[in-house]
Design an enzyme around this catalytic site. Sequence first.
Site, mmCIF file in Angstrom:
data_model
loop_
_atom_site.group_PDB
_atom_site.id
_atom_site.type_symbol
_atom_site.label_atom_id
_atom_site.label_comp_id
_atom_site.label_asym_id
_atom_site.label_seq_id
_atom_site.Cartn_x
_atom_site.Cartn_y
_atom_site.Cartn_z
ATOM 1 N N HIS A 161 16.153 -17.667 -43.839
ATOM 2 C CA HIS A 161 15.073 -17.936 -44.796
ATOM 3 C C HIS A 161 15.001 -16.875 -45.882
ATOM 4 O O HIS A 161 14.662 -17.176 -47.028
ATOM 5 C CB HIS A 161 13.737 -18.063 -44.056
ATOM 6 N N ASP A 162 15.309 -15.636 -45.543
ATOM 7 C CA ASP A 162 15.309 -14.608 -46.588
ATOM 8 C C ASP A 162 16.394 -14.920 -47.618
ATOM 9 O O ASP A 162 16.135 -14.952 -48.813
ATOM 10 C CB ASP A 162 15.527 -13.208 -45.982
ATOM 11 N N VAL B 150 16.139 -18.219 -49.917
ATOM 12 C CA VAL B 150 15.010 -18.249 -50.850
ATOM 13 C C VAL B 150 15.045 -16.988 -51.706
ATOM 14 O O VAL B 150 14.737 -15.899 -51.231
ATOM 15 C CB VAL B 150 13.677 -18.364 -50.079
ATOM 16 N N SER C 187 12.420 -10.547 -49.652
ATOM 17 C CA SER C 187 11.175 -11.089 -50.210
ATOM 18 C C SER C 187 10.443 -12.015 -49.241
ATOM 19 O O SER C 187 9.264 -12.299 -49.427
ATOM 20 C CB SER C 187 11.438 -11.823 -51.536
ATOM 21 N N HIS D 208 22.088 -22.570 -34.240
ATOM 22 C CA HIS D 208 21.166 -23.305 -33.382
ATOM 23 C C HIS D 208 21.640 -23.348 -31.924
ATOM 24 O O HIS D 208 21.061 -24.051 -31.116
ATOM 25 C CB HIS D 208 20.948 -24.719 -33.933
ATOM 26 N N ASP E 266 19.403 -25.648 -27.667
ATOM 27 C CA ASP E 266 20.650 -25.786 -26.921
ATOM 28 C C ASP E 266 20.240 -25.761 -25.450
ATOM 29 O O ASP E 266 20.206 -24.707 -24.817
ATOM 30 C CB ASP E 266 21.571 -24.606 -27.274
ATOM 31 N N SER F 105 21.015 -23.091 -22.457
ATOM 32 C CA SER F 105 21.461 -21.757 -22.865
ATOM 33 C C SER F 105 20.858 -21.343 -24.215
ATOM 34 O O SER F 105 21.554 -21.017 -25.151
ATOM 35 C CB SER F 105 22.991 -21.634 -22.869
HETATM 36 C C1 HEM Z 1 21.452 -26.261 -42.227
HETATM 37 C C2 HEM Z 1 20.170 -26.328 -42.405
HETATM 38 C C3 HEM Z 1 19.158 -25.854 -41.401
HETATM 39 C C4 HEM Z 1 18.046 -26.523 -41.052
HETATM 40 C C5 HEM Z 1 17.577 -27.869 -41.601
HETATM 41 C C6 HEM Z 1 17.367 -25.726 -40.059
HETATM 42 C C7 HEM Z 1 16.154 -26.060 -39.482
HETATM 43 C C8 HEM Z 1 15.567 -25.371 -38.450
HETATM 44 C C9 HEM Z 1 14.328 -25.751 -37.827
HETATM 45 C C10 HEM Z 1 13.443 -26.909 -38.237
HETATM 46 C C11 HEM Z 1 14.112 -24.893 -36.800
HETATM 47 C C12 HEM Z 1 12.948 -24.914 -35.807
HETATM 48 C C13 HEM Z 1 11.834 -24.027 -36.236
HETATM 49 C C14 HEM Z 1 10.648 -24.154 -35.330
HETATM 50 O O1 HEM Z 1 10.204 -25.278 -35.089
HETATM 51 O O2 HEM Z 1 10.159 -23.111 -34.852
HETATM 52 C C15 HEM Z 1 15.211 -23.975 -36.782
HETATM 53 C C16 HEM Z 1 15.351 -22.960 -35.885
HETATM 54 C C17 HEM Z 1 16.322 -21.996 -35.978
HETATM 55 N N1 HEM Z 1 17.265 -21.877 -36.967
HETATM 56 FE FE1 HEM Z 1 17.723 -23.268 -38.335
HETATM 57 N N2 HEM Z 1 18.091 -24.596 -39.816
HETATM 58 C C18 HEM Z 1 19.193 -24.618 -40.622
HETATM 59 C C19 HEM Z 1 20.145 -23.640 -40.726
HETATM 60 C C20 HEM Z 1 20.097 -22.439 -40.063
HETATM 61 C C21 HEM Z 1 20.925 -21.296 -40.345
HETATM 62 C C22 HEM Z 1 21.939 -21.223 -41.482
HETATM 63 C C23 HEM Z 1 20.577 -20.334 -39.446
HETATM 64 C C24 HEM Z 1 21.081 -18.929 -39.286
HETATM 65 C C25 HEM Z 1 22.069 -18.387 -39.888
HETATM 66 C C26 HEM Z 1 19.556 -20.895 -38.594
HETATM 67 C C27 HEM Z 1 19.017 -20.261 -37.502
HETATM 68 C C28 HEM Z 1 17.997 -20.768 -36.715
HETATM 69 C C29 HEM Z 1 17.564 -20.152 -35.473
HETATM 70 C C30 HEM Z 1 18.176 -18.941 -34.806
HETATM 71 C C31 HEM Z 1 16.490 -20.918 -35.025
HETATM 72 C C32 HEM Z 1 15.645 -20.664 -33.771
HETATM 73 C C33 HEM Z 1 14.413 -19.901 -34.144
HETATM 74 C C34 HEM Z 1 13.534 -19.512 -32.968
HETATM 75 O O3 HEM Z 1 13.896 -19.728 -31.822
HETATM 76 O O4 HEM Z 1 12.457 -18.943 -33.235
HETATM 77 N N3 HEM Z 1 19.271 -22.156 -39.012
HETATM 78 N N4 HEM Z 1 16.083 -24.278 -37.801
#
Ligand code: HEM
Length: 337
Positions: free
Chosen positions: A74-75, A78, A84, A200, A254, A257
């Site tokens: 997100h950093d 955006v 930011s 993810h 996942d 895991s």
């Molecule tokens: C490709 C587009 C992406 C979409 C649409 C997306 C969307 C999301 C959404 C909706 C969540 C769940 C948030 C929640 O409900 O708490 C999530 C979690 C997460 N995303 Fe993505 N994401 C994307 C790409 C990425 C990328 C590029 C990364 C890291 C480099 C990333 C890392 C993560 C991680 C680690 C979580 C888990 C967060 C947690 O457990 O608190 N995501 N993502």
Amino acid sequence: MALYVIIVRLLVVAAVASVLPVPGRAAAGAGAGLAIGFYNETCPRAEELVLEEMRDIVHEDKTLGPALLRLLFHDCFVRGCDGSIMLKSKSKKGERDAMPMSASLRGFDEVERIKAKLEDACPLTVSCADIIIMAARDAVYLTNGPRFPVETGRRDGKVSLCEDAVNDLAPPNANIVDLKTYFSVKNLSWKDLVVLSGSHTIGRAQCVAFAADRLYNNSGKGVQDPTLDKAYAPGLRELCEPGKKKDETKVEMDPGSPDGFDLSYYKNVYGNRGLFVSDQALLDDKWTQHYVARMAAAESTEEYFQDYAAAMINMGRMEVITGDNGEIRKFCSAYVD
Ligand code: HEM
Ligand SMILES: *[C@@H]1O[C@H](CO)[C@@H](O)[C@H](O)[C@H]1NC(C)=O
Ligand SMILES: *[C@@H]1O[C@H](CO)[C@@H](O)[C@H](O)[C@H]1NC(C)=O
Ligand SMILES: *[C@@H]1O[C@H](CO)[C@@H](O)[C@H](O)[C@H]1NC(C)=O
């Protein structure tokens, strides 16, 4: 550790091959001014101190590792990797105030905690933007993923706008065409998309992020997503039942895991068990599908871990502020208004 050495070697070879002025330093263009080990002289223990604090943080609450990795995404997307995302706005007009994308972001206090430690060691030297990427890198490592070098040398931005977050972050129901566009406008490729989506493999998501699209109201038609694995769906419906369970209920992205950085994300997506529409969508493009299939079948994580390290370098170069521009703040979550 052997992998770390291999990756460092690969990066050095790549750097020399592209005739960079200083090995390990980014050339003019994307990421100019960044270098691996930027704080070697000004704050030699910076990376070690971040890892030390991250160990404590995930020991106290293992869900914070994934949260900090997501904070980097997100950093960077955006307004660039400029810290930011941390800025606060009293009028609620900052990146952190964007709904629904930022509502579930966590890890802000932990970045501040690492920052405090670095302020003790080397005052006003290490940027919040660099702390975020080092913490994210360590989050991957501490979930049994690879440890790879990241470039540092970013400075912090002073602008944080809600509308940027709304415009620049793909929603979880984005299709493949939109996903590739969200990435390509930031100079990231389809490969960066499919590799970084593998993040993810760790973490948890709230039902509100996927339940309507995947379970109850696909394409606004009041049905379950026909592409979702029929054996996977009932468990998700149980967790996210409308009315009975809260939208904020968290689901392992996942299953089984959520704290192990591995290839099971690709096995899941390949088996139609990706959680978001955006995960499933990776099967809708020839190249991303090919990559998912290959990683789902891979016997070793080696290639994926190398790809991941390279993709993180790419994402980490996004619209960075370097040199004398921007600032090094004492508190990352300062108010902009
Ligand atoms: C490709 C587009 C992406 C979409 C649409 C997306 C969307 C999301 C959404 C909706 C969540 C769940 C948030 C929640 O409900 O708490 C999530 C979690 C997460 N995303 Fe993505 N994401 C994307 C790409 C990425 C990328 C590029 C990364 C890291 C480099 C990333 C890392 C993560 C991680 C680690 C979580 C888990 C967060 C947690 O457990 O608190 N995501 N993502
Ligand atoms: C910092 O030190 C590491 C390890 O010796 C080296 O690989 C890297 O190039 C150095 N970076 C800078 C900017 O001096
Ligand atoms: C993408 O790359 C072009 C050409 O190097 C550059 O002008 C542009 O600012 C970059 N955009 C982003 C979002 O990094
Ligand atoms: C399903 O989606 C449609 C179109 O977005 C919307 O009008 C409808 O209210 C939704 N139904 C439910 C039960 O949320």
